[in-house]
Design an enzyme around this catalytic site. Structure first.
Site, mmCIF file in Angstrom:
data_model
loop_
_atom_site.group_PDB
_atom_site.id
_atom_site.type_symbol
_atom_site.label_atom_id
_atom_site.label_comp_id
_atom_site.label_asym_id
_atom_site.label_seq_id
_atom_site.Cartn_x
_atom_site.Cartn_y
_atom_site.Cartn_z
ATOM 1 C CB CYS A 117 78.993 68.393 71.619
ATOM 2 S SG CYS A 117 77.922 69.668 72.304
ATOM 3 C CD1 TRP A 124 87.876 71.743 67.392
ATOM 4 C CD2 TRP A 124 86.926 73.566 66.515
ATOM 5 N NE1 TRP A 124 87.177 72.369 68.394
ATOM 6 C CE2 TRP A 124 86.588 73.489 67.895
ATOM 7 C CE3 TRP A 124 86.435 74.636 65.765
ATOM 8 C CZ2 TRP A 124 85.786 74.447 68.520
ATOM 9 C CZ3 TRP A 124 85.632 75.588 66.391
ATOM 10 C CH2 TRP A 124 85.316 75.486 67.746
ATOM 11 C CE LYS A 179 69.525 67.475 65.772
ATOM 12 N NZ LYS A 179 68.905 68.796 66.036
ATOM 13 C CG HIS A 209 86.718 71.521 72.094
ATOM 14 N ND1 HIS A 209 86.095 71.242 70.885
ATOM 15 C CD2 HIS A 209 86.218 70.611 72.976
ATOM 16 C CE1 HIS A 209 85.272 70.225 71.029
ATOM 17 N NE2 HIS A 209 85.317 69.827 72.293
ATOM 18 C CB VAL A 228 71.809 67.266 70.950
ATOM 19 C CG1 VAL A 228 72.611 66.236 71.745
ATOM 20 C CG2 VAL A 228 70.664 66.589 70.198
#
Length: 274
Positions: free
Chosen positions: A74, A265, A101, A218, A114
């Site tokens: 992330c 991805w 979660k 990324h 988050v």
């Protein structure tokens, strides 16, 4: 023993600091003792690395998919962690599997966002707000980005995603991304002329650099893997900037492995029908 004037001044400063010191705020209740700390910035003595810091800050960041013991892919979580590292703030980070979660997390923070951080005695679940609050609380070292520079490079990430999703070489998505990368390169060229080897806001990293670093990472990893695409060689200032960001201790400590970025991805592309 008679104190010299300089010794008296130091002693008075010490007494003043003691009087002004505030007791440490208690941490949030609800984190089970069995949940390990995934990533920290607390020196071995357990003392904070900044005199005005929370003691410590508590932050929840995305875990690797299906593995709550590893940092995930992330970019928003990494941005928050990089900011805390650059500010030399003590913190304890836990990894949250956003696809599963844990009950204790949702009971503690029902919104379930988050990354999230416990700050000002409440949970805050937005990377923009978290980093802004951290900057206001701990202004040294300053990482404020002037308003006239605050949007530089921010179109790159959505344009990268559009190009990554594209199967049509003629749809203009690659050209749009290149235009934004060239604009950032030109800005860095101007800063370089003034400061030599700078960040977006000059000699020192700013909140904008913390925002851009994970996103550029990324972009670099995903486009190389999925499209055999790399940064054009004429973007020399941008290439140097990315290298500088990717080798900073705050980045190397908090970055996800390339294989996790690729897997993340891949899931995203699968979900949109590719």
């Amino acid at each position: 023993m008679k104190l010299t004037s300089s010794a008296r001044a130091r002693e008075q400063m010490r007494l003043n600091q003691q009087r002004e010191a505030k007791p440490a705020q208690p941490g949030p209740k609800g984190i089970p003792s069995t949940v390990p700390v995934g990533i920290t910035n607390v020196i071995p003595t357990g003392l904070p690395t900044h005199p005005n810091a929370p003691k410590p800050a508590y932050v929840m960041v995305v875990s690797a998919n299906g593995d709550s013991t590893r940092i995930g892919d992330c970019p928003f979580s990494q941005r928050v962690l990089m900011t805390l590292e650059e500010k030399h703030l003590p913190y304890e980070g836990r990894f949250i599997d956003v696809e599963n979660k844990p009950t204790w997390f949702l009971q503690m923070y029902p919104e379930g966002k988050v990354p999230t951080m416990f700050i000002d005695q409440k949970w805050v679940g937005d990377a923009d707000i978290i980093t802004e609050m951290v900057e206001k609380k701990i202004s040294i070292p300053t990482m404020r980005t002037p308003p006239e520079k605050a949007s530089i490079g921010l179109k790159i990430f959505p344009l990268f995603v559009k190009f990554l999703r594209s199967n049509d070489p003629g749809d203009g998505s690659e050209q749009a991304l290149l235009a934004e990368l060239q604009a950032l390169n030109e800005h860095l060229k101007i800063e370089d002329a003034a400061y030599k080897n700078p960040f977006v806001n000059g000699r020192f990293p700013s909140m904008l650099d913390m925002n851009l670093a994970p996103k550029l990472y990324h972009m670099d990893v995903a486009l190389k893997h999925f499209k055999m695409w790399s940064l054009p060689p004429d973007l020399v200032y941008l290439e140097a900037y990315m290298k500088k960001l990717f080798t900073r201790p705050s980045f190397t400590k908090t970055k996800p492995p390339e294989d996790l970025v690729i897997r993340g991805w891949q899931r995203h592309l699968s979900s949109v029908g590719q």
